[in-house]
Write a protein that holds these residues in place. Structure first.
Motif, mmCIF file in Angstrom:
data_model
loop_
_atom_site.group_PDB
_atom_site.id
_atom_site.type_symbol
_atom_site.label_atom_id
_atom_site.label_comp_id
_atom_site.label_asym_id
_atom_site.label_seq_id
_atom_site.Cartn_x
_atom_site.Cartn_y
_atom_site.Cartn_z
ATOM 1 N N LYS A 157 4.000 38.238 3.329
ATOM 2 C CA LYS A 157 3.224 37.835 2.154
ATOM 3 C C LYS A 157 3.393 38.831 1.008
ATOM 4 N N GLU A 158 3.421 40.109 1.316
ATOM 5 C CA GLU A 158 3.584 41.121 0.266
ATOM 6 C C GLU A 158 4.942 40.973 -0.436
ATOM 7 N N TYR A 159 5.983 40.675 0.345
ATOM 8 C CA TYR A 159 7.307 40.478 -0.254
ATOM 9 C C TYR A 159 7.285 39.268 -1.193
ATOM 10 N N ALA A 160 6.656 38.187 -0.744
ATOM 11 C CA ALA A 160 6.562 36.986 -1.580
ATOM 12 C C ALA A 160 5.792 37.287 -2.873
ATOM 13 N N LYS A 161 4.736 38.077 -2.780
ATOM 14 C CA LYS A 161 3.978 38.455 -3.982
ATOM 15 C C LYS A 161 4.838 39.302 -4.913
ATOM 16 N N SER A 162 5.592 40.254 -4.338
ATOM 17 C CA SER A 162 6.416 41.139 -5.171
ATOM 18 C C SER A 162 7.516 40.371 -5.913
ATOM 19 N N LYS A 163 7.955 39.254 -5.359
ATOM 20 C CA LYS A 163 8.981 38.425 -5.998
ATOM 21 C C LYS A 163 8.394 37.400 -6.958
ATOM 22 N N GLY A 164 7.070 37.291 -6.986
ATOM 23 C CA GLY A 164 6.426 36.307 -7.850
ATOM 24 C C GLY A 164 6.423 34.902 -7.282
ATOM 25 N N TRP A 165 6.686 34.767 -5.994
ATOM 26 C CA TRP A 165 6.727 33.448 -5.353
ATOM 27 C C TRP A 165 5.341 32.956 -4.943
ATOM 28 N N TRP A 166 4.411 33.909 -4.765
ATOM 29 C CA TRP A 166 3.059 33.589 -4.288
ATOM 30 C C TRP A 166 2.087 34.479 -5.034
ATOM 31 N N ASP A 167 0.990 33.913 -5.494
ATOM 32 C CA ASP A 167 0.038 34.689 -6.293
ATOM 33 C C ASP A 167 -0.979 35.451 -5.458
ATOM 34 N N GLY A 168 -1.007 35.239 -4.160
ATOM 35 C CA GLY A 168 -1.958 35.937 -3.298
ATOM 36 C C GLY A 168 -3.337 35.298 -3.290
ATOM 37 N N LYS A 169 -3.528 34.241 -4.075
ATOM 38 C CA LYS A 169 -4.837 33.587 -4.156
ATOM 39 C C LYS A 169 -4.852 32.258 -3.411
ATOM 40 N N ARG A 170 -3.865 31.433 -3.706
ATOM 41 C CA ARG A 170 -3.842 30.120 -3.034
ATOM 42 C C ARG A 170 -3.391 30.312 -1.584
ATOM 43 N N GLU A 171 -3.634 29.295 -0.751
ATOM 44 C CA GLU A 171 -3.261 29.374 0.662
ATOM 45 C C GLU A 171 -1.750 29.599 0.776
ATOM 46 N N PHE A 172 -1.367 30.478 1.667
ATOM 47 C CA PHE A 172 0.045 30.804 1.836
ATOM 48 C C PHE A 172 0.741 29.700 2.624
ATOM 49 N N ASP A 173 1.845 29.200 2.088
ATOM 50 C CA ASP A 173 2.652 28.147 2.700
ATOM 51 C C ASP A 173 4.073 28.703 2.819
ATOM 52 N N SER A 226 11.403 28.587 0.355
ATOM 53 C CA SER A 226 12.508 27.631 0.249
ATOM 54 C C SER A 226 12.398 26.831 -1.031
ATOM 55 N N TYR A 227 13.435 26.039 -1.261
ATOM 56 C CA TYR A 227 13.475 25.173 -2.428
ATOM 57 C C TYR A 227 13.003 23.762 -2.097
ATOM 58 N N VAL A 228 12.611 23.536 -0.861
ATOM 59 C CA VAL A 228 12.228 22.195 -0.423
ATOM 60 C C VAL A 228 10.787 21.914 -0.816
ATOM 61 N N ASP A 229 10.534 20.724 -1.333
ATOM 62 C CA ASP A 229 9.178 20.278 -1.629
ATOM 63 C C ASP A 229 8.540 19.901 -0.294
ATOM 64 N N THR A 230 7.650 20.765 0.208
ATOM 65 C CA THR A 230 7.103 20.558 1.552
ATOM 66 C C THR A 230 6.282 19.285 1.657
ATOM 67 N N ALA A 231 5.738 18.795 0.559
ATOM 68 C CA ALA A 231 4.969 17.556 0.606
ATOM 69 C C ALA A 231 5.865 16.367 0.928
ATOM 70 N N VAL A 237 7.858 27.549 17.347
ATOM 71 C CA VAL A 237 8.877 27.331 16.326
ATOM 72 C C VAL A 237 8.968 28.643 15.561
ATOM 73 N N LEU A 238 10.177 29.171 15.430
ATOM 74 C CA LEU A 238 10.428 30.388 14.665
ATOM 75 C C LEU A 238 11.372 30.027 13.538
ATOM 76 N N GLU A 239 10.986 30.364 12.304
ATOM 77 C CA GLU A 239 11.852 30.110 11.157
ATOM 78 C C GLU A 239 12.025 31.401 10.380
ATOM 79 N N THR A 240 13.235 31.583 9.831
ATOM 80 C CA THR A 240 13.584 32.844 9.207
ATOM 81 C C THR A 240 14.086 32.656 7.777
ATOM 82 N N SER A 241 13.919 33.720 7.006
ATOM 83 C CA SER A 241 14.471 33.790 5.655
ATOM 84 C C SER A 241 14.863 35.244 5.451
ATOM 85 N N GLY A 242 16.157 35.539 5.617
ATOM 86 C CA GLY A 242 16.587 36.933 5.616
ATOM 87 C C GLY A 242 15.943 37.636 6.792
ATOM 88 N N LYS A 243 15.323 38.789 6.560
ATOM 89 C CA LYS A 243 14.649 39.489 7.653
ATOM 90 C C LYS A 243 13.205 39.032 7.821
#
Length: 193
Positions: free
Chosen positions: A91-107, A113-118, A53-59
């Motif tokens: 992951k680095e891009y997500a950190k630079s945007k403030g979407w991921w703190d680099g500490k918790r498991e990366f999802d 996305s805006y979807v609640d994965t749970a 399964v391949l999923e994309t978000s921009g590049k």
């Protein structure tokens, strides 16, 4: 299409698609009307021996090797923490945007996305309904059953109205290389036809 044309395995097709994505990006209108509507793409890529399964978000992208059971995609990201290949800067891009703190498991789905994965497999939507229908037949899915699932209008898999399902494909890929692969395509916009 270029992945199918240029690769002889699912993993090679995955590499071709992500190389093209990184070089050219993605875009284009998803409808023939004047309404501007674009989205990022997801792909199921399979050969006789493996599936991805391949999923994309921009590049940016994430890929998950399917290890067993059933797997579906819809109009939302579904790769969560099982990422087998990824864009080198994902992951680095997500950190630079403030979407991921680099500490918790990366999802991937939760981060990009805006979807609640749970809620993906519990809320009534195309992804959830497809997952339920495929699980109902897990271990005994035939091409006929897959066609029934893709024709299902009640679940929203076969969409009607402003956004219509434009086509469906069912492939039978026997692991025995002496047996032929068989591919079924819809000839009309509505798979129920």
């Amino acid at each position: 299409r270029l992945g199918l044309e240029r690769a002889d395995t699912a993993e090679k097709a995955l590499t071709i698609i992500v190389d093209l994505l990184e070089k050219y990006g993605q875009g284009g209108n998803c409808m023939e009307s004047q309404m501007a509507f674009t989205y990022h793409n997801s792909f199921l890529i399979a050969d006789r021996k493996e599936a991805w399964v391949l999923e994309t978000s921009g590049k940016y992208w994430a890929a998950e090797k399917v290890e067993g059971g059933v797997r579906n995609i819809s109009n939302q990201l579904s790769i969560t923490t099982k990422i087998d290949r990824e864009h080198p800067e994902l992951k680095e891009y997500a950190k630079s945007k403030g979407w991921w703190d680099g500490k918790r498991e990366f999802d991937f789905a939760a981060t990009y996305s805006y979807v609640d994965t749970a809620r993906m497999t519990t809320s009534r939507g195309r992804y959830c309904e497809g997952y339920k229908l495929m699980n109902k037949h897990k271990g005994s899915i035939t091409s006929e059953i897959m066609m029934e699932i893709l024709r299902d209008k009640e679940s929203g898999i076969n969409m009607e109205g402003g956004f219509m399902t434009t086509g469906s494909m069912v492939s039978v890929l026997p692991q025995n290389p002496d047996l032929p692969c068989i591919h079924f395509f819809t000839g009309t916009p509505d798979p129920a036809r």
